[in-house]
Scaffold this motif. Structure first.
Motif, PDB file in Angstrom:
ATOM      1  N   ALA A  89      43.946  36.116  43.827  1.00 36.49           N
ATOM      2  CA  ALA A  89      45.365  36.470  43.934  1.00 36.49           C
ATOM      3  C   ALA A  89      46.191  35.961  42.759  1.00 36.49           C
ATOM      4  N   THR A  90      45.703  34.933  42.085  1.00 31.28           N
ATOM      5  CA  THR A  90      46.499  34.272  41.044  1.00 31.28           C
ATOM      6  C   THR A  90      46.053  34.611  39.627  1.00 31.28           C
ATOM      7  N   ILE A  91      44.747  34.672  39.415  1.00 30.57           N
ATOM      8  CA  ILE A  91      44.205  34.859  38.068  1.00 30.57           C
ATOM      9  C   ILE A  91      43.954  36.348  37.817  1.00 30.57           C
ATOM     10  N   LYS A  92      44.483  36.841  36.723  1.00 27.84           N
ATOM     11  CA  LYS A  92      44.398  38.265  36.436  1.00 27.84           C
ATOM     12  C   LYS A  92      43.211  38.631  35.547  1.00 27.84           C
ATOM     13  N   LYS A  93      42.937  37.836  34.530  1.00 26.73           N
ATOM     14  CA  LYS A  93      41.878  38.177  33.586  1.00 26.73           C
ATOM     15  C   LYS A  93      40.504  37.771  34.138  1.00 26.73           C
ATOM     16  N   ASP A  94      39.536  38.684  33.998  1.00 29.13           N
ATOM     17  CA  ASP A  94      38.192  38.418  34.500  1.00 29.13           C
ATOM     18  C   ASP A  94      37.556  37.211  33.817  1.00 29.13           C
TER      19      ASP A  94
END
Length: 202
Positions: A89-94
């Motif tokens: 939910a918080t981190i966007k980049k893989d």
């Protein structure tokens, strides 16, 4: 030993031999010694040898998550599923997710909440240098609460990498009468504990 429950221990008698031979003392005093490979799997032994590694893993994990405004201690207190939910939910980049999850897995490998002897054995096998470093520091006198007794000191043709960790803070005593019972009856550490428990309730 109360300090090492359910662990196979030896007692290194420190009472004077002449006092024992001449029946001048009612008890034998001894230091507790644990086979080194079992000692490192105990709560005390593992923490003594691997605290540095655990702290390093936690710091590495913290350095990753703080960049994203997350609290490392809070995340490590979550269940794995809750941890993943927060990360997703918080981190966007893989790539960031992979780095955080990798650091998390490394910390859990060395200090998960359900750390049993099997988990510790796998952790030690993956990075034995911390156990080796501990033994080296003990041998140099840098750690004064423990001593290492190599098997070669008391057995001929013994394995060079085997021995006992002697806990210099764990002094126990045994009545001479009980020592004679153990010697004559072949009582091991588990049955001796049961024997003592039975005697206390009589």
């Amino acid at each position: 030993s109360m300090k090492y429950p359910k662990t196979r221990c030896l007692g290194i008698v420190i009472s004077a031999r002449c006092d024992v031979a001449n029946c001048k003392i009612p008890k034998l005093y001894y230091l507790v010694a644990v086979p080194a490979n079992e000692w490192f799997l105990s709560d005390i032994g593992y923490q003594e040898a691997y605290t540095e590694k655990i702290q390093s893993c936690k710091l590495n994990f913290s350095n990753y998550v703080v960049k994203h405004g997350l609290n490392a201690s809070s995340l490590l207190s979550f269940s794995e599923s809750d941890f993943m939910a927060v990360v997703d939910a918080t981190i966007k980049k893989d790539k960031d997710k992979e780095d955080i999850c990798s650091a998390y897995e490394m910390y859990q490998k060395f200090n998960c909440s359900a750390m049993d002897s099997d988990c510790r054995k796998k952790a030690i096998k993956s990075e034995p240098k911390f156990a080796e470093k501990f033994l080296a520091r003990v041998s140099k006198g840098e750690i004064v609460h423990f001593s290492y007794l190599p098997q070669s000191a008391y057995l001929e043709d013994s394995a060079k990498d085997r021995g006992y960790i002697v806990d210099l803070q764990e002094i126990e005593d045994l009545l001479i009468e009980d020592a004679e019972i153990i010697q004559s009856s072949g009582i091991d550490y588990l049955s001796y504990s049961d024997y003592n428990e039975d005697e206390r309730h009589r």
